[in-house]
Write an enzyme that holds these catalytic residues in place. Structure first.
Site, PDB file in Angstrom:
ATOM      1  N   GLY A   1       1.029  -1.298  -0.130  1.00  0.00           N
ATOM      2  CA  GLY A   1       0.141  -0.308  -0.230  1.00  0.00           C
ATOM      3  C   GLY A   1       1.138   1.232   0.073  1.00  0.00           C
ATOM      4  O   GLY A   1       1.788   1.430   0.296  1.00  0.00           O
ATOM      5  N   CYS A   2       0.284   1.609  -0.265  1.00  0.00           N
ATOM      6  CA  CYS A   2       1.280   3.603  -0.558  1.00  0.00           C
ATOM      7  C   CYS A   2       1.869   4.157   1.049  1.00  0.00           C
ATOM      8  O   CYS A   2       2.805   4.228   1.045  1.00  0.00           O
ATOM      9  CB  CYS A   2       0.252   4.504  -1.609  1.00  0.00           C
ATOM     10  N   HIS A   3       0.531   4.349   1.189  1.00  0.00           N
ATOM     11  CA  HIS A   3       1.226   5.110   3.320  1.00  0.00           C
ATOM     12  C   HIS A   3       1.998   4.127   3.352  1.00  0.00           C
ATOM     13  O   HIS A   3       3.347   4.457   4.913  1.00  0.00           O
ATOM     14  CB  HIS A   3       0.059   4.893   3.785  1.00  0.00           C
ATOM     15  N   ALA A   4       1.247   2.749   3.928  1.00  0.00           N
ATOM     16  CA  ALA A   4       2.581   1.771   4.107  1.00  0.00           C
ATOM     17  C   ALA A   4       4.006   1.740   3.819  1.00  0.00           C
ATOM     18  O   ALA A   4       4.636   1.349   4.641  1.00  0.00           O
ATOM     19  CB  ALA A   4       2.008   0.039   3.611  1.00  0.00           C
ATOM     20  N   SER A   5       3.829   1.881   2.376  1.00  0.00           N
ATOM     21  CA  SER A   5       5.548   1.849   2.303  1.00  0.00           C
ATOM     22  C   SER A   5       6.161   2.867   3.072  1.00  0.00           C
ATOM     23  O   SER A   5       7.583   2.814   2.977  1.00  0.00           O
ATOM     24  CB  SER A   5       5.412   2.543   0.584  1.00  0.00           C
TER      25      SER A   5
END
Length: 313
Positions: free
Chosen positions: A114-118
């Site tokens: 995921g983007c935030h997770a990255s």
């Protein structure tokens, strides 16, 4: 030449993957006619014909697509949330270690982060793995993103809206602390507790700035901000993810713009603050290393190519 099929190419992530692949001469893009793109039998045929399949679908549809694959040699790269904590899928952040890179290279099932997770994982996973940060630390995460991360509907809202409308001021969401990225953030980082997560969408197209504050007492005994910098310095050597030693070209007059790497597939890691209150910062494009760029990077690795092939760094 590898045959590549994008199931769900009409969405933002799918369109961005097409853009990165359409001029390459080492792959053949497979397309379904518009009238067949939701036909389960047509999708099954194309999924099993392809060497590599990107899933740019809602979770339920992504799970269905995986079930349609009978070709044992087909590599599936899933951009949805559906398989990010699934033990049968390799988590596709290859920069975390040599073992992670090797796992991606040999995988047939890859969960694109995921983007935030990255951003969060790029900062925290190396520190817990190296024994620098306590795994039971109560962390918080602040993440500022461009509106393109919300997909076509949100893009249309922002690009047609009356900009004086207060609705389109910076908007925090996920306030129930049930954001879909939280499970992967905790699992991949080996944390015993989920972080308190504050994502905010703002009126710019793309870019992402993820910040995690860490206090000296959150570190293992004897560890300091210098150990954090040494860890990032040795791990993130590029070309896609790199440790930015001083950030002069990014921190402009004391400010960091969340869209500083808009249009790029790279990521920069920064450390600021002081010995007591440390700020860990990850800067990238939510559509690049946060989504489509990462998916293409993972594809390149499975093909035995340089990870950055065809990417804009």
């Amino acid at each position: 030449m590898k045959k590549v099929f994008i199931d769900g190419k009409e969405g933002t992530t799918g369109l961005q993957i097409v853009e990165r692949l359409e001029n390459r001469n080492d792959i053949e893009l497979l397309f379904l006619p518009e009238e067949e793109r939701k036909d389960i039998n047509a999708r099954r045929r194309m999924i099993n014909k392809a060497d590599i399949v990107f899933l740019c679908l809602p979770d339920a549809a992504a799970k269905e697509a995986v079930s349609l694959c009978e070709n044992l040699e087909t590599v599936i790269i899933d951009a949805s949330t559906a398989h990010r904590t699934d033990e049968n899928f390799t988590y596709g952040f290859p920069e975390l270690s040599e073992n992670t890179f090797a796992a991606v290279k040999n995988a047939k099932r890859i969960a694109n982060p995921g983007c935030h997770a990255s951003g969060f994982i790029s900062l925290i996973a190396p520190l817990t793995a190296a024994g620098i940060l306590k795994k039971d630390t109560r962390l918080s995460c602040h993440s500022l993103t461009g509106y393109s991360g919300g997909g076509k509907k949100m893009i249309a809202q922002y690009e047609s809206a009356d900009k004086a409308n207060a609705l389109f001021a910076p908007r925090q969401y996920g306030v129930t602390q049930l954001h879909k990225h939280l499970p992967e953030m905790q699992k991949v980082c080996g944390l015993t507790k989920s972080p308190a997560f504050s994502p905010i969408v703002d009126d710019f197209y793309s870019g992402m700035l993820v910040t995690v504050p860490v206090f000296a007492e959150d570190l293992m005994p004897g560890k300091t901000i210098s150990d954090i910098k040494d860890c990032y310095r040795s791990l993130y050597t590029g070309p896609i993810v790199s440790f930015n030693e001083n950030g002069d070209e990014i921190i402009n007059g004391g400010f960091i713009s969340a869209n500083a790497l808009s249009g790029k597939d790279s990521m920069q890691i920064l450390v600021s603050g002081n010995e007591d209150r440390i700020l860990l910062i990850s800067l990238f494009d939510n559509l690049g290393k946060g989504a489509s760029g990462a998916a293409v990077e993972n594809m390149n690795i499975t093909m035995g190519l340089a990870p950055e092939t065809g990417l804009n760094l």
